[in-house]
Design a protein around this motif. Structure first.
Motif, PDB file in Angstrom:
ATOM      1  N   ASP A 104       0.849  -1.180   0.000  1.00 18.29           N
ATOM      2  CA  ASP A 104       0.000   0.000   0.000  1.00 18.29           C
ATOM      3  C   ASP A 104       0.891   1.239   0.000  1.00 18.29           C
ATOM      4  N   GLY A 105       0.589   2.218  -0.832  1.00 21.78           N
ATOM      5  CA  GLY A 105       1.356   3.462  -0.851  1.00 21.78           C
ATOM      6  C   GLY A 105       2.492   3.483  -1.853  1.00 21.78           C
ATOM      7  N   GLU A 106       2.860   2.338  -2.419  1.00 21.92           N
ATOM      8  CA  GLU A 106       3.865   2.346  -3.477  1.00 21.92           C
ATOM      9  C   GLU A 106       3.208   2.896  -4.741  1.00 21.92           C
ATOM     10  N   TRP A 107       3.970   3.013  -5.826  1.00 24.01           N
ATOM     11  CA  TRP A 107       3.463   3.580  -7.073  1.00 24.01           C
ATOM     12  C   TRP A 107       3.465   2.537  -8.176  1.00 24.01           C
ATOM     13  N   LEU A 108       2.418   2.568  -8.994  1.00 21.95           N
ATOM     14  CA  LEU A 108       2.292   1.666 -10.128  1.00 21.95           C
ATOM     15  C   LEU A 108       2.321   2.478 -11.415  1.00 21.95           C
ATOM     16  N   TYR A 109       3.044   1.956 -12.396  1.00 20.72           N
ATOM     17  CA  TYR A 109       3.150   2.557 -13.722  1.00 20.72           C
ATOM     18  C   TYR A 109       2.852   1.466 -14.739  1.00 20.72           C
ATOM     19  N   ALA A 110       1.815   1.632 -15.554  1.00 19.01           N
ATOM     20  CA  ALA A 110       1.425   0.614 -16.525  1.00 19.01           C
ATOM     21  C   ALA A 110       1.334   1.216 -17.922  1.00 19.01           C
ATOM     22  N   ASP A 111       1.788   0.444 -18.893  1.00 18.28           N
ATOM     23  CA  ASP A 111       1.571   0.787 -20.295  1.00 18.28           C
ATOM     24  C   ASP A 111       1.498  -0.522 -21.077  1.00 18.28           C
ATOM     25  N   THR A 112       1.546  -0.451 -22.384  1.00 17.69           N
ATOM     26  CA  THR A 112       1.377  -1.660 -23.184  1.00 17.69           C
ATOM     27  C   THR A 112       2.579  -2.591 -23.117  1.00 17.69           C
ATOM     28  N   ASP A 113       3.697  -2.133 -22.573  1.00 12.68           N
ATOM     29  CA  ASP A 113       4.867  -2.998 -22.383  1.00 12.68           C
ATOM     30  C   ASP A 113       4.817  -3.770 -21.077  1.00 12.68           C
ATOM     31  N   GLY A 114       4.111  -3.253 -20.078  1.00  8.70           N
ATOM     32  CA  GLY A 114       4.060  -3.972 -18.815  1.00  8.70           C
ATOM     33  C   GLY A 114       3.688  -3.084 -17.647  1.00  8.70           C
ATOM     34  N   ILE A 115       3.922  -3.621 -16.456  1.00  6.24           N
ATOM     35  CA  ILE A 115       3.559  -2.937 -15.215  1.00  6.24           C
ATOM     36  C   ILE A 115       4.775  -2.868 -14.313  1.00  6.24           C
ATOM     37  N   LEU A 116       5.076  -1.658 -13.854  1.00  4.64           N
ATOM     38  CA  LEU A 116       6.178  -1.434 -12.916  1.00  4.64           C
ATOM     39  C   LEU A 116       5.638  -1.020 -11.559  1.00  4.64           C
ATOM     40  N   ILE A 117       6.336  -1.434 -10.515  1.00  4.84           N
ATOM     41  CA  ILE A 117       6.034  -1.034  -9.146  1.00  4.84           C
ATOM     42  C   ILE A 117       7.265  -0.327  -8.609  1.00  4.84           C
ATOM     43  N   SER A 118       7.056   0.852  -8.026  1.00  3.80           N
ATOM     44  CA  SER A 118       8.156   1.629  -7.467  1.00  3.80           C
ATOM     45  C   SER A 118       7.843   1.964  -6.009  1.00  3.80           C
ATOM     46  N   ARG A 119       8.864   1.922  -5.162  1.00  9.38           N
ATOM     47  CA  ARG A 119       8.648   2.280  -3.763  1.00  9.38           C
ATOM     48  C   ARG A 119       8.241   3.728  -3.606  1.00  9.38           C
ATOM     49  N   THR A 120       8.695   4.570  -4.549  1.00 11.26           N
ATOM     50  CA  THR A 120       8.385   6.006  -4.484  1.00 11.26           C
ATOM     51  C   THR A 120       7.908   6.491  -5.853  1.00 11.26           C
ATOM     52  N   GLU A 121       7.311   7.655  -5.866  1.00 10.21           N
ATOM     53  CA  GLU A 121       6.898   8.250  -7.133  1.00 10.21           C
ATOM     54  C   GLU A 121       8.139   8.563  -7.945  1.00 10.21           C
ATOM     55  N   LEU A 122       8.123   8.184  -9.211  1.00 10.99           N
ATOM     56  CA  LEU A 122       9.263   8.442 -10.094  1.00 10.99           C
ATOM     57  C   LEU A 122       9.108   9.804 -10.740  1.00 10.99           C
ATOM     58  N   SER A 123      10.198  10.539 -10.811  1.00  9.65           N
ATOM     59  CA  SER A 123      10.169  11.811 -11.549  1.00  9.65           C
ATOM     60  C   SER A 123      10.783  11.524 -12.922  1.00  9.65           C
ATOM     61  N   VAL A 124       9.921  11.558 -13.923  1.00  9.00           N
ATOM     62  CA  VAL A 124      10.381  11.205 -15.268  1.00  9.00           C
ATOM     63  C   VAL A 124      10.198  12.368 -16.220  1.00  9.00           C
TER      64      VAL A 124
END
Length: 166
Positions: free
Chosen positions: A146-166
């Protein structure tokens, strides 16, 4: 994560991958909904063939969050259907990831929200209200909190402990 792909995030952050701060889910999920790219802070839920708590969460304001549901990988019934997904869309959820099945696929595919699930199944879930909220779950080879960050697109799903600055 506007125009940066999950692949680019992985390429640019090998140190986060080595440290375990950035993890990729195994590619077990089908893509549903009109939003193939989504991201947000994670809310976790653990249920088994029961969707009462799933519906309860999606009735709340989403505020750009992503609901990650560990349904035990069950392929015996759907724990998410069209009505709750419409509600999630209207309540501002960014996406829903289900380690289990969904139904009402055509309705879900008409919604402006990102949905990932293992498969579709026509049978509905139980309605006992049994499950655990805000607990660590392990799906697709990855522990998610709970509280981690998820990033999804057509290539896959990433989980990050913190919000990514991209």
């Amino acid at each position: 994560m506007a125009l940066v792909t999950t692949a680019e995030v992985c390429d640019a952050n090998p140190q986060l991958i080595v440290s375990g701060e950035l993890r990729a889910l195994q590619p077990n999920f089908q893509i549903y909904g009109r939003r193939p790219v989504f991201s947000g802070p994670i809310v976790t839920l653990k249920v088994f063939e029961d969707n009462v708590l799933v519906r309860d969460f999606l009735e709340e304001k989403g505020n750009g969050r992503v609901l990650v549901v560990d349904g035990g990988g069950s392929l015996r019934c759907a724990i998410l259907g069209g009505n709750p997904v419409v509600q999630a869309q209207n309540n501002g959820w960014a996406g829903i990831v289900v380690n289990g099945c969904i139904r009402d696929v055509d309705e879900i595919n008409g919604c402006d929200i990102g949905v990932r699930a293992l498969a579709s199944h026509p049978m509905k879930a139980n309605k006992k209200g049994i499950g655990e909220k805000h607990v660590p779950v392990t799906i697709a080879g990855t522990r998610i909190c709970d509280g981690e960050w998820l990033y999804a697109d057509t290539d896959g799903i990433l989980i990050s402990r913190t919000e990514l600055s991209v």
